[in-house]
Design an enzyme around this catalytic site. Structure first.
Site, short mmCIF file in Angstrom:
data_model
loop_
_atom_site.label_atom_id
_atom_site.label_comp_id
_atom_site.label_asym_id
_atom_site.label_seq_id
_atom_site.Cartn_x
_atom_site.Cartn_y
_atom_site.Cartn_z
N SER A 44 0.84 -1.20 0.00
CA SER A 44 0.00 0.00 0.00
C SER A 44 0.87 1.25 0.00
CB SER A 44 -0.93 0.01 1.21
OG SER A 44 -0.20 -0.18 2.41
N LYS B 11 4.36 -11.74 3.03
CA LYS B 11 2.92 -11.84 2.70
C LYS B 11 2.75 -11.85 1.18
CE LYS B 11 -0.32 -8.39 3.32
NZ LYS B 11 -0.84 -8.20 1.95
N GLU C 42 -0.42 -12.52 -2.06
CA GLU C 42 -1.86 -12.45 -2.31
C GLU C 42 -2.30 -13.56 -3.26
OE1 GLU C 42 -2.90 -8.59 -3.87
OE2 GLU C 42 -1.96 -7.54 -2.19
N GLU D 241 -9.51 -9.35 3.41
CA GLU D 241 -9.80 -7.93 3.13
C GLU D 241 -11.16 -7.80 2.45
OE1 GLU D 241 -6.59 -5.77 1.30
OE2 GLU D 241 -7.85 -4.01 0.92
O1 KIV Z 1 -0.47 -3.42 1.51
C1 KIV Z 1 -1.22 -3.35 2.49
O2 KIV Z 1 -1.23 -2.38 3.25
C2 KIV Z 1 -2.11 -4.48 2.74
C3 KIV Z 1 -3.23 -4.25 3.72
C4 KIV Z 1 -4.32 -3.51 3.05
C5 KIV Z 1 -3.69 -5.51 4.34
O3 KIV Z 1 -1.98 -5.50 2.14
#
Ligand code: KIV
Length: 264
Positions: A46, A112, A114, A181
């Site tokens: 983000s 992390k 997706e 999310e």
């Molecule tokens: O990149 C990010 O901040 C995220 C959150 C929205 C969970 O993946």
């Protein structure tokens, strides 16, 4: 204050206690969050939106992620750091191993990524190599164009069943945490109850194991005004540290998110 480990977050879930997570991209906020005792910092891609002014997270590169993870890790004295794997940096398992190496060497304790069941082998491979993996289902911002925009996911039976099945498969492949999310609260609750691993929600209601928000959204200083965001800075009379503390306390007390921040 002690550093937080993934085992600690797992223990919180086992005890039925909630954990707090915020995104951070720099040393100053990482230090403030450490002082307060925020459990997890997500160095999220983000940063493409809130730091770089991009429309999506797609332009964020691995070099950008490394830079911001390094900034956060230098000042962190408490929080578990999760680093996002950027767009198309894990499209094969081999690529994922190289990306994860760089994210971990930059200072993250967990990576992390997706996506659903297609990531099973990659997650198994990363786990076998000793890397803790967090997965992300529901509204996955790296796929926002193919999803047709920022929309709640899992509203019909088919997509809800697929999400639940994917979550179980990713846990069986070795994932240690899951982000949900923009998912209806009832479905998020069902998924959190079906899994042993901690489930962290953003727009997923209160009945998951932890909460995450994008820092600048909860401070009310980003132009983004989603239903699932509460302006903690306004509630803390404009004091940044008090806003972070209030968020942490409200998550722990299960006062945030309220029904008005959740989807049916
Ligand atoms: O990149 C990010 O901040 C995220 C959150 C929205 C969970 O993946």
């Amino acid at each position: 204050m002690k550093y937080t480990s993934i085992s600690h977050i797992e223990q919180l879930k086992a005890k039925g206690e909630k954990f707090s997570c915020l995104t951070a991209y720099d040393a100053t906020f990482a230090s403030l969050m450490s002082d307060i005792g925020i459990d997890v910092i997500l160095v999220g891609d983000s940063l493409g939106n809130v730091i770089q002014g991009q429309k999506t997270t797609v332009p964020v590169t691995l070099e950008h992620m490394e830079y911001h993870i390094e900034c956060v890790a230098r000042a962190n004295r408490h929080c578990l750091i999760i680093g996002d794997m950027p767009y198309m940096s894990y499209s094969t398992s081999e690529e994922a191993y190289q990306t994860a190496r760089r994210i971990m060497q930059a200072g993250a304790q967990m990576v992390k990524l997706e996506g659903g069941a297609w990531l099973e082998d990659t997650i198994r491979g990363l786990t076998d190599r000793g890397i803790a993996v967090c997965t992300h289902l529901g509204l996955t911002p790296q796929s926002v164009d193919s999803l047709g925009g920022f929309k709640v996911q899992g509203r019909d039976d088919d997509t809800a069943n697929t999400m639940l099945k994917d979550a179980k498969r990713l846990e069986a492949a070795g994932a240690r945490m899951l982000v949900l999310e923009c998912v209806p609260s009832k479905l998020a609750k069902e998924i959190a109850e079906a899994l042993t691993i901690p489930v962290m929600g953003i727009g997923a209601g209160v009945d998951v194991d932890g909460q995450v928000l994008v820092l600048y959204d909860m401070l009310g200083i980003s132009p983004f005004r989603a239903k699932f965001v509460r302006n903690f800075m306004a509630d803390a009379q404009g004091d940044i540290k008090a806003a972070l503390q209030l968020y942490h306390d409200e998550v722990k007390a299960q006062n945030f998110p309220a029904a008005e921040h959740s989807f049916e």
